[in-house]
Design an enzyme around this catalytic site. Structure first.
Site, PDB file in Angstrom:
ATOM      1  N   ARG A 179       7.294 -75.289  36.480  1.00  0.00           N
ATOM      2  CA  ARG A 179       7.814 -76.639  36.655  1.00  0.00           C
ATOM      3  C   ARG A 179       7.079 -77.328  37.789  1.00  0.00           C
ATOM      4  O   ARG A 179       6.745 -76.684  38.789  1.00  0.00           O
ATOM      5  CB  ARG A 179       9.293 -76.621  37.061  1.00  0.00           C
ATOM      6  CG  ARG A 179      10.265 -76.614  35.926  1.00  0.00           C
ATOM      7  CD  ARG A 179      10.220 -77.901  35.091  1.00  0.00           C
ATOM      8  NE  ARG A 179      11.142 -77.798  33.994  1.00  0.00           N
ATOM      9  CZ  ARG A 179      10.881 -77.231  32.821  1.00  0.00           C
ATOM     10  NH1 ARG A 179       9.683 -76.736  32.574  1.00  0.00           N
ATOM     11  NH2 ARG A 179      11.787 -77.176  31.877  1.00  0.00           N
TER      12      ARG A 179
ATOM     13  N   HIS B  30       1.682 -80.733  30.310  1.00  0.00           N
ATOM     14  CA  HIS B  30       2.943 -80.013  30.041  1.00  0.00           C
ATOM     15  C   HIS B  30       3.057 -79.637  28.547  1.00  0.00           C
ATOM     16  O   HIS B  30       3.967 -80.096  27.849  1.00  0.00           O
ATOM     17  CB  HIS B  30       4.165 -80.863  30.472  1.00  0.00           C
ATOM     18  CG  HIS B  30       5.388 -80.027  30.705  1.00  0.00           C
ATOM     19  ND1 HIS B  30       6.376 -80.390  31.588  1.00  0.00           N
ATOM     20  CD2 HIS B  30       5.785 -78.847  30.149  1.00  0.00           C
ATOM     21  CE1 HIS B  30       7.345 -79.464  31.564  1.00  0.00           C
ATOM     22  NE2 HIS B  30       6.998 -78.526  30.710  1.00  0.00           N
TER      23      HIS B  30
ATOM     24  N   GLU C  61       5.885 -85.731  37.192  1.00  0.00           N
ATOM     25  CA  GLU C  61       5.130 -85.992  35.954  1.00  0.00           C
ATOM     26  C   GLU C  61       5.866 -87.007  35.074  1.00  0.00           C
ATOM     27  O   GLU C  61       7.099 -87.094  35.148  1.00  0.00           O
ATOM     28  CB  GLU C  61       4.901 -84.670  35.186  1.00  0.00           C
ATOM     29  CG  GLU C  61       6.166 -84.002  34.720  1.00  0.00           C
ATOM     30  CD  GLU C  61       5.896 -82.630  34.095  1.00  0.00           C
ATOM     31  OE1 GLU C  61       5.218 -81.798  34.707  1.00  0.00           O
ATOM     32  OE2 GLU C  61       6.399 -82.397  32.997  1.00  0.00           O
TER      33      GLU C  61
HETATM   34  C1  GLV Z   1       9.207 -76.471  28.996  1.00  0.00           C
HETATM   35  O1  GLV Z   1       8.775 -76.755  30.045  1.00  0.00           O
HETATM   36  C2  GLV Z   1      10.437 -75.753  28.809  1.00  0.00           C
HETATM   37  O2  GLV Z   1      11.191 -75.564  29.771  1.00  0.00           O
HETATM   38  O3  GLV Z   1      10.696 -75.354  27.675  1.00  0.00           O
END
Ligand code: GLV
Length: 346
Positions: free
Chosen positions: A240, A287, A269
């Site tokens: 994260r 991401h 982000e």
């Molecule tokens: C993506 O970042 C998730 O937490 O699935």
């Protein structure tokens, strides 16, 4: 209430997967990716019995204040730092995530980033595309080998373990740090050894972050931690944004205090710290660690299963498979009622 309950889906998913909801619910799916204001989100949540949402939907007390009908928020992610779980629990709203179905895809992507930054793939490709390749230099674009090096993993849940299991194929040894050491059988299966955090920072040639974001883990990698790492080390964040202090990381990369980094997640982000954008020794990725066809479909199916189950339908009827706050059921019992009463919804 009589009639079919309503499900709101905040983002485009896979119509054939969410079609499983249709016999039991009125389904409203957003046709395109939308950034909702808090008020817009609150209005959507007030008008449904179940919501399937993504990480960009940040949901707390304000967003659920008018959501009297809402029984479950199914998050299309394994992480759930976008949800204020205590606020949802207090309101008797369940939350679920997509645990486990994305472990292998995310682990693959962590390795793609690790290898990509070790071998400088992003910078080399930019250089080629810019028209600089006029002859091959024997000592051009030298990168780092993985063989014989140490892979460090911070956060050894199922994703961390999937990353560790792949290391044997690259001839690496694995050390990890976690809130607590894993059972010996799992350590053996992952060929991973528990170390404390200072040792992890000092020993890792490649350090992969795979821990959830929490108050405790915010800036778990900041200037002080970066200073403890080898100047030849590579940092990979598939966890994260906010776990790494991006400004401190940019300074370390620019100052030669760290060899390279690869980041799939960022503080704030989709904004990316401007100093990171300037650097050639960092791979920036939007991401997408879980973004494969199979996995995003599986994540959607899991969210659908959670909603179906809470309302007494589907393969897990009565037992939503990945509840994050089952204690919310004590505030408001589950909405399903026995089929033999012949009523679809209370
Ligand atoms: C993506 O970042 C998730 O937490 O699935």
């Amino acid at each position: 209430m009589t009639g079919k309950p309503r499900v709101w889906i905040s983002r485009p998913t896979f119509p054939d997967v969410v079609a499983r909801l249709e016999p039991h619910f009125v389904v409203a799916a957003e046709p395109e990716e939308t950034v909702f204001t808090a008020a817009g989100l609150a209005a959507k949540l007030a008008a449904c019995d179940a919501a399937i949402v993504g990480l960009k939907e940040r949901i707390g007390a304000q967003e659920i204040a008018a959501a009297a009908r809402l029984r479950i928020i199914a998050n299309l992610a394994v992480g759930f730092d976008n949800l204020d779980l205590p606020a949802l629990t207090a309101a008797g709203i369940l939350a679920s995530n997509t645990a486990d179905v994305l472990n292998e895809s995310v682990a693959d992507y962590a390795w793609a980033l690790l290898l990509g930054s070790a071998r400088r793939m992003g910078a080399a490709e930019r250089w080629l595309r810019a028209g600089h390749w006029h002859g091959t230099g024997f000592k051009a674009w030298l990168g780092l080998d993985t063989r014989g090096r140490t892979l460090g993993i911070l956060g050894m849940g199922r994703i961390g373990q999937a990353i560790a299991r792949r290391a044997a194929g690259f001839g690496m040894q694995v050390v990890y740090h976690n809130r607590s050491a894993l059972p010996r059988t799992i350590e053996d299966e992952c060929a991973a050894r528990y170390v404390d955090k200072p040792a992890l920072l000092a020993q890792s040639d490649f350090l992969v972050l795979a821990l959830p974001l929490s108050d405790e883990s915010r800036h778990a990698i900041g200037a002080a931690e970066l200073a403890r790492m080898k100047p030849t080390a590579v940092l990979v964040n598939i966890a994260r944004g906010g776990i790494v202090d991006d400004a401190a990381l940019a300074a370390a990369l620019a100052g030669g205090r760290l060899a390279a980094a690869a980041l799939d997640v960022f503080e704030g982000e989709p904004d990316v710290h401007p100093a990171l954008r300037e650097l050639d020794n960092v791979i920036l990725s939007p991401h997408i660690a879980s973004a494969t066809w199979d996995t995003r479909r599986a994540m959607t199916a899991m969210a659908v299963d959670n909603v179906l189950a809470l309302f007494g339908h589907g393969p897990h009827a009565g037992r939503p498979p990945s509840l994050l706050n089952p204690e919310a059921l004590a505030t408001r019992p589950a909405p399903w009622i026995p089929q033999d009463k012949g009523i679809e919804h209370p």
